[in-house]
Design an enzyme around this catalytic site. Sequence first.
Site, PDB file in Angstrom:
ATOM      1  N   GLU A 129       2.660  -2.034   0.633  1.00 29.57           N
ATOM      2  CA  GLU A 129       1.812  -1.587  -0.668  1.00 29.57           C
ATOM      3  C   GLU A 129       2.150  -2.448  -1.846  1.00 29.57           C
ATOM      4  OE1 GLU A 129       3.109   2.629  -0.948  1.00 29.57           O
ATOM      5  OE2 GLU A 129       2.064   2.717   1.034  1.00 29.57           O
ATOM      6  N   PRO A 168      12.343  -2.089   2.750  1.00 31.42           N
ATOM      7  CA  PRO A 168      11.347  -0.697   3.018  1.00 31.42           C
ATOM      8  C   PRO A 168       9.983  -1.080   3.410  1.00 31.42           C
ATOM      9  CG  PRO A 168      12.261  -0.928   0.835  1.00 31.42           C
ATOM     10  CD  PRO A 168      12.473  -1.930   1.536  1.00 31.42           C
ATOM     11  N   LEU A 169       9.586  -0.582   4.527  1.00 32.99           N
ATOM     12  CA  LEU A 169       8.113  -0.810   5.074  1.00 32.99           C
ATOM     13  C   LEU A 169       7.124  -0.604   3.954  1.00 32.99           C
ATOM     14  CD1 LEU A 169       8.315   0.271   8.873  1.00 32.99           C
ATOM     15  CD2 LEU A 169       8.150  -2.211   7.795  1.00 32.99           C
ATOM     16  N   CYS A 170       7.232   0.586   3.273  1.00 33.88           N
ATOM     17  CA  CYS A 170       6.313   0.805   2.286  1.00 33.88           C
ATOM     18  C   CYS A 170       6.154  -0.238   1.213  1.00 33.88           C
ATOM     19  CB  CYS A 170       6.791   2.326   1.346  1.00 33.88           C
ATOM     20  SG  CYS A 170       8.174   2.211   0.651  1.00 33.88           S
ATOM     21  N   THR A 171       7.544  -0.969   0.527  1.00 30.64           N
ATOM     22  CA  THR A 171       7.079  -1.974  -0.188  1.00 30.64           C
ATOM     23  C   THR A 171       6.407  -3.140   0.386  1.00 30.64           C
ATOM     24  OG1 THR A 171       9.352  -1.713  -1.054  1.00 30.64           O
ATOM     25  CG2 THR A 171       8.527  -3.766  -1.251  1.00 30.64           C
TER      26      THR A 171
END
Length: 436
Positions: free
Chosen positions: A206, A200-203
């Site tokens: 962030e 996932p891009l957020c992983t």
Amino acid sequence: MENGFDSEHHHQLVCKRIGMLVTIKLLESLQNDFRVLVIGAGGLGCELLKDLALSGFGLIHVIDMDTIDVSNLNRQFLFRIQDVGKPKAEVAAARVMQRVKGVTVVPHFCRIEEKDVSFYQDFQIIVLGLDSIEARSYINSVVCGFLVYEEDGSPDMTTIKPLVDGGTEGFRGHARVIYPGLTPCFHCSLWLFPPQVTFPLCTLAETPRSPAHCIEYAHLIQWGQERQGETFDADNPEHMKWIYDQALKRGAQFNISGITYSLTQGVVKNIVPAIASTNAIVAATCALEILKIATMFSTGMDVYMQYTGTEGIYMRTVPHDKDPNCTMCSAGVPVDVDNTITLQKFIDQLLKDSRFKLKLSKPSVSYHGTNLYMQAPPVLEEMTRPNLQLPLLGLMDGNTSGVLNINDRRLTGVLRVRVTFKEGPDSVDMDTVGGV
Ligand SMILES: *[C@@H]1O[C@H](CO)[C@@H](O)[C@H](O)[C@H]1NC(C)=O
Ligand SMILES: *[C@@H]1O[C@H](CO)[C@@H](O)[C@H](O)[C@H]1NC(C)=O
Ligand SMILES: *[C@@H]1O[C@H](CO)[C@@H](O)[C@H](O)[C@H]1NC(C)=O
Ligand SMILES: [Zn+2]
């Protein structure tokens, strides 16, 4: 006493002789009667060719479209540095014949799709040493295309072409035996091949937790931000080095170690390193299954062997179920139709069905050996064209259910469709539907 000993001794001798005769007969049969096709002459293919030749198979064909790369040499042990650039199939065949007396290995340096379907029909057993799902799927459709079902819905045993499939990915591997029509085909268990891992891009942005997260962040996010307008090229060493440097910085920022240049290449190019021992174990399992099929000296595996060598060694076989509605190997894919449907409308319905629409362009339809509609040749098309406007139910003799054979140039084999007529909004009186 002496007599007893003698007869016992004699008995043992006879048993031994019979045993030897059986063994010799089996060996002769492997050497003379069997034609095995190995698809792929890479990591698994090299192992398979060696294993089969040493097991006594006398005639082996091998097909591969690739040429030898220097990076193959650590595990594709039939190749030498001077072979780089030459066709894998040809070098592998020559080298096995040099080393194993009495075996003939026939190479085919081409794509699997270039061969006529009849080429594949010629072998008793086909074994896959491939790394692509598409190629497996293609060969599966070819062998399922040979399958013919009897009137009673059971497969005609003489049309079953066994397929042995091996696959490896790093320390993991599998082997399985497919008897189309009897055991699940490749298509029945497509779910075994999950889509490729993506983060996932957020992983990535962030909470990176692994070296791969840092590399993917540099690859998917930083490149676009900092080198706008440049297309990333995984084969350009400067590009790869840039990704590696950014990943290192990011790793330092988040206290993540273990980022290396080769890992960066692996993650970006989605390469899982090939492990020679995994290939050897999987190929040996496949070769043993082929030997079982050829000699029937033991029952085959049931039905899917998994091997994991990441921590210790773990191996198990799991039975899988056939998909009773498989578009490749089932006796008929269920299709419900309105009982007023015409042949033309039925063809239109097939072309819209999500299960078939990518596989069909201009379907021809037959029922119990009778051509209901043929797209070609023109003379047959013209003869069968009037049927298009007739109710399908009538063309099927008023049978409320039955299997239609669909042929199409996009299909490698026949598509079997089990039609069940359902009462539609303006249904016909069954008595008025006569045969044609
Ligand atoms: C990284 O480790 C250092 C020292 O162990 C620590 O001071 C720092 O807070 C850590 N940084 C992060 C982002 O966890
Ligand atoms: C196969 O198709 C039939 C009829 O459409 C359906 O009832 C059944 O649930 C399907 N079976 C599987 C395993 O998908
Ligand atoms: C209708 O179905 C029966 C039973 O399956 C079969 O024997 C018969 O041949 C079928 N009719 C036609 C026209 O094929
Ligand atoms: Zn299937």
